[in-house]
Scaffold this motif. Structure first.
Motif, PDB file in Angstrom:
ATOM      1  N   CYS A  19       0.841  -1.201   0.000  1.00 15.06           N
ATOM      2  CA  CYS A  19       0.000   0.000   0.000  1.00 15.06           C
ATOM      3  C   CYS A  19       0.871   1.244   0.000  1.00 15.06           C
ATOM      4  N   ASP A  20       0.282   2.338  -0.429  1.00 13.66           N
ATOM      5  CA  ASP A  20       1.005   3.609  -0.429  1.00 13.66           C
ATOM      6  C   ASP A  20      -0.021   4.742  -0.444  1.00 13.66           C
ATOM      7  N   GLY A  21       0.398   5.909  -0.026  1.00 11.11           N
ATOM      8  CA  GLY A  21      -0.438   7.097  -0.094  1.00 11.11           C
ATOM      9  C   GLY A  21       0.390   8.248  -0.612  1.00 11.11           C
ATOM     10  N   VAL A  22      -0.204   9.060  -1.493  1.00 14.52           N
ATOM     11  CA  VAL A  22       0.545  10.197  -2.065  1.00 14.52           C
ATOM     12  C   VAL A  22      -0.354  11.429  -2.107  1.00 14.52           C
ATOM     13  N   ALA A  31      -1.500  17.521   2.003  1.00 12.23           N
ATOM     14  CA  ALA A  31      -1.443  16.210   2.661  1.00 12.23           C
ATOM     15  C   ALA A  31      -1.792  15.117   1.653  1.00 12.23           C
ATOM     16  N   ASN A  32      -1.428  13.881   1.983  1.00 10.38           N
ATOM     17  CA  ASN A  32      -1.778  12.741   1.125  1.00 10.38           C
ATOM     18  C   ASN A  32      -3.283  12.707   0.893  1.00 10.38           C
ATOM     19  N   ASP A  33      -3.682  12.376  -0.335  1.00  9.58           N
ATOM     20  CA  ASP A  33      -5.115  12.345  -0.624  1.00  9.58           C
ATOM     21  C   ASP A  33      -5.537  11.179  -1.517  1.00  9.58           C
ATOM     22  N   ILE A  76      -8.228   4.510  -3.476  1.00 14.99           N
ATOM     23  CA  ILE A  76      -9.044   5.331  -2.579  1.00 14.99           C
ATOM     24  C   ILE A  76      -8.663   6.803  -2.725  1.00 14.99           C
ATOM     25  N   ASN A  77      -9.688   7.673  -2.790  1.00 19.01           N
ATOM     26  CA  ASN A  77      -9.386   9.109  -2.802  1.00 19.01           C
ATOM     27  C   ASN A  77     -10.187   9.825  -1.721  1.00 19.01           C
ATOM     28  N   ALA A  78      -9.651  10.915  -1.224  1.00 17.32           N
ATOM     29  CA  ALA A  78     -10.356  11.776  -0.273  1.00 17.32           C
ATOM     30  C   ALA A  78     -10.809  13.049  -0.986  1.00 17.32           C
ATOM     31  N   LYS A  79     -11.594  13.866  -0.310  1.00 14.91           N
ATOM     32  CA  LYS A  79     -12.040  15.196  -0.765  1.00 14.91           C
ATOM     33  C   LYS A  79     -13.219  15.193  -1.733  1.00 14.91           C
ATOM     34  N   ASN A  80     -13.548  14.069  -2.339  1.00 13.54           N
ATOM     35  CA  ASN A  80     -14.679  14.016  -3.270  1.00 13.54           C
ATOM     36  C   ASN A  80     -15.341  12.650  -3.128  1.00 13.54           C
ATOM     37  N   ALA A  81     -16.626  12.652  -2.786  1.00 14.23           N
ATOM     38  CA  ALA A  81     -17.341  11.401  -2.508  1.00 14.23           C
ATOM     39  C   ALA A  81     -17.783  10.684  -3.775  1.00 14.23           C
ATOM     40  N   ASN A  82     -17.731  11.366  -4.918  1.00 11.87           N
ATOM     41  CA  ASN A  82     -18.258  10.807  -6.167  1.00 11.87           C
ATOM     42  C   ASN A  82     -19.665  10.250  -5.923  1.00 11.87           C
ATOM     43  N   ASP A 142       1.221   3.889   6.941  1.00 12.51           N
ATOM     44  CA  ASP A 142       1.084   5.224   7.505  1.00 12.51           C
ATOM     45  C   ASP A 142       0.641   6.212   6.421  1.00 12.51           C
ATOM     46  N   GLY A 143       1.291   6.159   5.257  1.00  6.76           N
ATOM     47  CA  GLY A 143       0.944   7.067   4.152  1.00  6.76           C
ATOM     48  C   GLY A 143      -0.466   6.832   3.638  1.00  6.76           C
ATOM     49  N   ALA A 144      -0.866   5.556   3.588  1.00  7.23           N
ATOM     50  CA  ALA A 144      -2.214   5.239   3.104  1.00  7.23           C
ATOM     51  C   ALA A 144      -3.263   5.685   4.121  1.00  7.23           C
TER      52      ALA A 144
END
Lengths: 396, 396
Positions: A19-22, A31-33, A76-82, A142-144
């Motif tokens: 896994c990874d988060g960017v 921040a990661n999103d 997975i994305n944050a900020k937009n629920a689609n 942690d990043g994810a």
């Protein structure tokens, strides 16, 4: 017999998962999103989704796969629920995965999950930037975990290592997000659980539904239900180990821990309170009372005010529509009796004791209805000024 | 044909009714806290009480009278709900009325009504002081309306004069209290309505139940239901006038007006919003949606924040458990369309228009589900910091 040990971190301990988060600029603070979770081999998938009838595009997309499909990738994305984006919202997911396949050709039956504001199309250009930023060999939990946060004030993750006696150890790891909109029908949140246990498909369903009922579905921040609630359990069998009872207990522990983390992180919450109901006519009625209490605004503001105003507890029970009787009702704050038929008025001494309990960051409000043998425990938090501040402004 | 005119004041215009309010020190600020309403002749009584199973002592006391009993006296106190007080709470009422009879011998089947904190015995000594302070010949509606206030920030009263064509005019007058705990099952409040119409008993029941359903039961501040909710209708027939349709309409107008006053006075509320639901499968489903919206914390905080975040409206509709479909759903703020199947994203211009509407002190959020012909309108308010401040501290 078996032992369950918590490990520091989360997904990185589970065999065969990466896994990874960017950050691609969806969150204005950099921040990661965007995050992924993937497995070396195909995984079985078990899912529990929101009961909201307007299910978000990623959930509709998931449900288009045939039953018992397997996957090796979750984006997975944050900020937009689609959410409320109609057919276009689903097409956007297909377009994204077509583009991801160019970078990561092993992609099979990929799943997406989204959280954020309702009613806007995904920013495909930005999300696609993550594909060249991801390290597909990383074990960066942690990043994810950070990437999926929205109004969360801290990241939520946990790993449990299960050691069956005379058996092969296996792991369950999870990352989770949620702070507001936590509700009775299903706590509004995302929780991604991975396991390397050799988990039979039938056991997965049973264990997950039991675990969710007593964790996320027992947690409440404000009684609203989002369009995006998702609990996913991905199992790749890579440890070779399994024990039915041990797995069920570990999954229940894992989800309970994360659900309480969500309640504790309830928007602006300062208290974590267990509403333990006993003596109800049925367990269904106990649940009804426990949830009515954990969702009542007047109860929640009293918790915030540290006011041992048990009248609000009693009134909410009476209004909840279950069988009850004020002559058999007993209310305790931890071990301090605040109401029963023979002690209806709170004297100064007991009031002070109750007030002292309410100053703690967490405690139990125990209501024995004295009717039958139904029990249920729900978890809630207080409602303070911060909740209003966050939600009057929230658009992220 | 008939005409209905509002008159300044309230109870004083209704023939044969008298009222007064005095202070006996229950409210620490010295404001009026005990009131009476009485009639020269015996009145028919029609009542609607809370659905809370822990009904307060005054309600239990009322229900001990035989069906179709008549009364000539109503005593009301603030600051103490006389709820969860068991048998003692009912005995306290009997003791008070025994003492009142010494001062006012004409007393017949007296009724009491209380509002305030749950779980404490009435201060009989103080309340009994009111008996020597009352002017039993007064028509002091203002004083009585003030005495029943608790967290209310303004007093609530209204009088309607009904003039049937070619008939004898009659009056309906009411005083009312309520600001917090306003709920879906029955708005938590006290409302005392008196009329000098020659009202048949059967018509009273029908008219009151219709009026309450579309007024107090359509109003919501926070979704909690108190132990003391009461709507009383006392009729003494002293005008000799009556017209069934005119009475029904006047009673509906009167209760609607007072219910909206309560919502407008919702603890810390700054907005009065009508949730007008059309196109639901049934009117029952329309009501379910309207109440879900008016009770949703996330909707209420968005109203407070003046944020045209229609996603929260849509999400709440989807979570309400009624038949709905995002392809037939249409959401408008007053006349501004914010969502339908062809305009899913809010452009800048419509967002600004919607935001402008939300700056108004009152407006309508209209949701057409596009399914059937069920309609219902509920009334709600926003939730701001004041609500939290009032309820974290409230013990009065």
């Amino acid at each position: 017999m078996f032992n369950i040990f918590p490990l520091k971190g989360s997904l990185e301990h589970v065999k065969g998962f990466y896994c990874d988060g960017v950050s691609v600029g969806l969150k204005p603070n950099g921040a990661n999103d965007v995050a992924f979770i993937r497995s070396d081999v195909l995984c079985d998938v078990e899912a529990v989704f929101t009961t909201n009838q307007f299910q978000a595009a990623p959930i509709v997309h998931f449900k288009r796969y045939p039953e018992n499909f397997q996957t090796n990738f979750l984006l997975i994305n944050a900020k937009n629920a689609n959410a409320m984006t109609g057919r276009k919202g689903i097409e956007d997911i297909d377009t994204l995965f077509a583009s991801l396949r160019a970078t990561y050709p092993a992609l099979q039956n990929p799943i997406m999950s989204s959280t954020g504001v309702i009613g806007y199309r995904l920013n495909q250009e930005k999300i696609a930037q993550s594909f060249s930023k991801f390290d597909f060999e990383a074990k960066n939990s942690d990043g994810a975990a950070r990437a999926i946060m929205t109004t969360d004030s801290f990241k939520k993750e946990l790993c449990l290592r299960v050691e069956p006696e005379n058996g092969t150890p296996f792991h369950l790891g999870a990352i989770c997000k949620g702070a507001g909109m936590i509700n009775p029908a299903m706590a509004t949140m995302l929780c991604f659980i991975v396991t390397d246990a050799a988990l039979p498909k039938a056991d997965a369903k049973e264990a997950l539904s039991y675990a969710v009922e007593h964790s996320f579905n027992a947690a409440s921040v404000d009684g609203d239900t989002s369009t995006n609630d998702t609990v996913l359990l991905l199992s790749n069998g890579q440890s070779g180990g399994y024990d039915k009872e041990a797995f069920k207990e570990a999954l229940a522990l894992l989800t309970k821990h994360l659900a309480l983390e969500i309640v504790r992180d309830g928007e602006g919450a300062t208290k974590l309170v267990a509403f333990e109901i006993t003596g109800a006519a049925t367990s269904e009625e106990a649940k009804k009372v426990a949830k009515a209490l954990s969702n009542s605004l007047l109860v929640k503001t009293a918790l915030f005010g540290e006011d041992p105003n048990w009248g609000r507890i009693a009134s909410t029970i009476g209004a909840s529509g279950v069988t009850c009787n004020d002559e058999t009702l007993e209310i305790k704050y931890d071990d301090v009796l605040v109401f029963n038929n023979t002690q209806r008025e709170l004297d100064k001494e007991r009031e002070m004791k109750a007030a002292a309990i309410m100053k703690q960051p967490s405690y139990t409000i125990h209501c024995d209805l004295g009717i039958g043998s139904g029990t249920f425990t729900a978890y809630g938090c207080d409602l303070g000024h911060q909740y209003v501040t966050i939600n009057a402004d929230y658009r992220s």
